[in-house]
Motif scaffolding. Structure first.
Motif, short mmCIF file in Angstrom:
data_model
loop_
_atom_site.label_atom_id
_atom_site.label_comp_id
_atom_site.label_asym_id
_atom_site.label_seq_id
_atom_site.Cartn_x
_atom_site.Cartn_y
_atom_site.Cartn_z
N ALA A 112 -4.92 -4.18 -12.03
CA ALA A 112 -6.15 -4.24 -11.17
C ALA A 112 -6.89 -3.08 -10.41
O ALA A 112 -8.20 -2.77 -10.49
N LEU A 134 -4.71 -8.43 -3.82
CA LEU A 134 -5.26 -7.80 -5.68
C LEU A 134 -7.12 -7.99 -5.37
O LEU A 134 -7.91 -7.42 -6.03
N ILE A 192 -1.45 -6.32 -10.19
CA ILE A 192 -2.58 -5.40 -9.57
C ILE A 192 -2.15 -3.87 -9.84
O ILE A 192 -3.58 -3.26 -8.80
#
Length: 325
Positions: free
Chosen positions: A114, A53, A111
């Motif tokens: 991100a 992450l 994720i």
């Protein structure tokens, strides 16, 4: 009672609250600082999840030569089973993939977001576990009702004392070496683009389950059909992202250990189904592949030989779809 007496009575109470608040804040800040500065004492799964992450998806993932930019999502089973470098070599030039499976986690949107926010835009998102069937995202009331979520949000360091004690007990004579081992494993996972062998849960010679391995919870006569909810908040969110960034969504097989579930009919291997055209969402292959116990390091996670087998089968399926020609 004169007017000054209530204020005099309230003053000690207010002072106690302020002192408690300051002490609580100081303790919280101290524990959080220790939590942030000692990441190597956390369980390996947590270290790997944070590395994905915070580092993997925020760096440069793709280059201009990568015609097919692929992100594969799942839980810890995928984490141990998909080797991106092998997948790339098997599918062909212009194909670059990442294993974004997270330990103990089936939610893929955080994720993925991100990565997108960091400028890493895929052409294809592969899901080994479909979205959930929740109709709405968690609101404040849901968080308050979820004790685990509330505790992890307010006290991310709540397991710090136990983790520190366990780390010290297991590595009493080699603390510096243990810290270095964690860094080596983290670096290897990043270098392997998300693949990670979960060796810590392997208890058999050669990281290989016995050929006759079974568990009481196995259901060798039950087919574990993959459920794909038609309506879902996560699906709606994923579709918005796919439309915004222009990537396709493909649902591909996960896997089971032989004896854990019933084998699927051979006809399912060639299944192909489109469930949306805008954005493009397709389902390929059987609900799952099945492998002998010898390809597993523990009841759920594959050993390196198993990872090579699963990666080869997934590559064969992807090539057969024609989606990456």
């Amino acid at each position: 009672m004169n007017a000054e007496e209530p204020a005099a009575i309230a003053a000690p109470w207010f002072k106690s609250v302020v002192v408690f608040g300051l002490l609580f804040g100081a303790v919280w800040l101290s524990l959080y600082t220790a939590y942030a500065m000692l990441p190597f004492i956390r369980p390996g799964s947590v270290v790997i999840a944070y590395a994905k992450l915070d580092t993997l998806v925020k760096g440069r993932m793709f280059g201009p030569q990568d015609r097919n930019r692929v992100m594969v999502f799942g839980n810890s089973k995928l984490l141990s089973a998909l080797r991106p470098s092998d997948l790339d070599a098997a599918v062909g030039s212009g194909f670059r993939s990442y294993n974004l499976g997270l330990p103990g986690e089936v939610r893929f949107l955080p994720i993925l977001e991100a990565a997108l926010e960091a400028g890493n835009v895929p052409t294809h998102v592969l899901l080994t576990i479909p979205w959930d069937d929740k109709g709405a995202s968690d609101n404040f009331a849901d968080i308050l009702r979820n004790d685990n979520l509330l505790a992890s949000t307010l006290f991310p360091f709540r397991n710090l004392p136990r983790e520190a004690a366990l780390f010290a007990f297991q590595n009493l004579d080699r603390l510096s070496d243990a810290r270095r081992d964690v860094e080596i494993q983290r670096a290897a996972m990043l270098r392997d683009r998300g693949w990670y062998f979960i060796k810590s849960q392997s208890h058999y010679p050669g990281d290989r389950l016995p050929d006759d391995y079974t568990l009481p919870t196995d259901h060798p006569a039950r087919i574990e059909l993959r459920m794909i909810p038609e309506k879902s908040h996560s699906r709606n969110h994923l579709e918005r992202l796919a439309s915004q960034y222009g990537f396709q969504i493909m649902i591909v097989p996960g896997f089971f250990r032989a004896g854990e579930a019933a084998p699927l009919p051979a006809a399912d291997d060639a299944r192909s189904m489109m469930i949306s055209d805008r954005p493009l969402i397709r389902v390929f292959g059987p609900d799952y592949f099945m492998y002998p116990p010898a390809l597993f390091a523990d009841p759920q996670h594959m050993n390196p030989a198993g990872a090579r087998a699963y990666t080869a089968d997934l590559a064969k399926l992807l090539k057969a779809t024609g989606a990456f020609d």
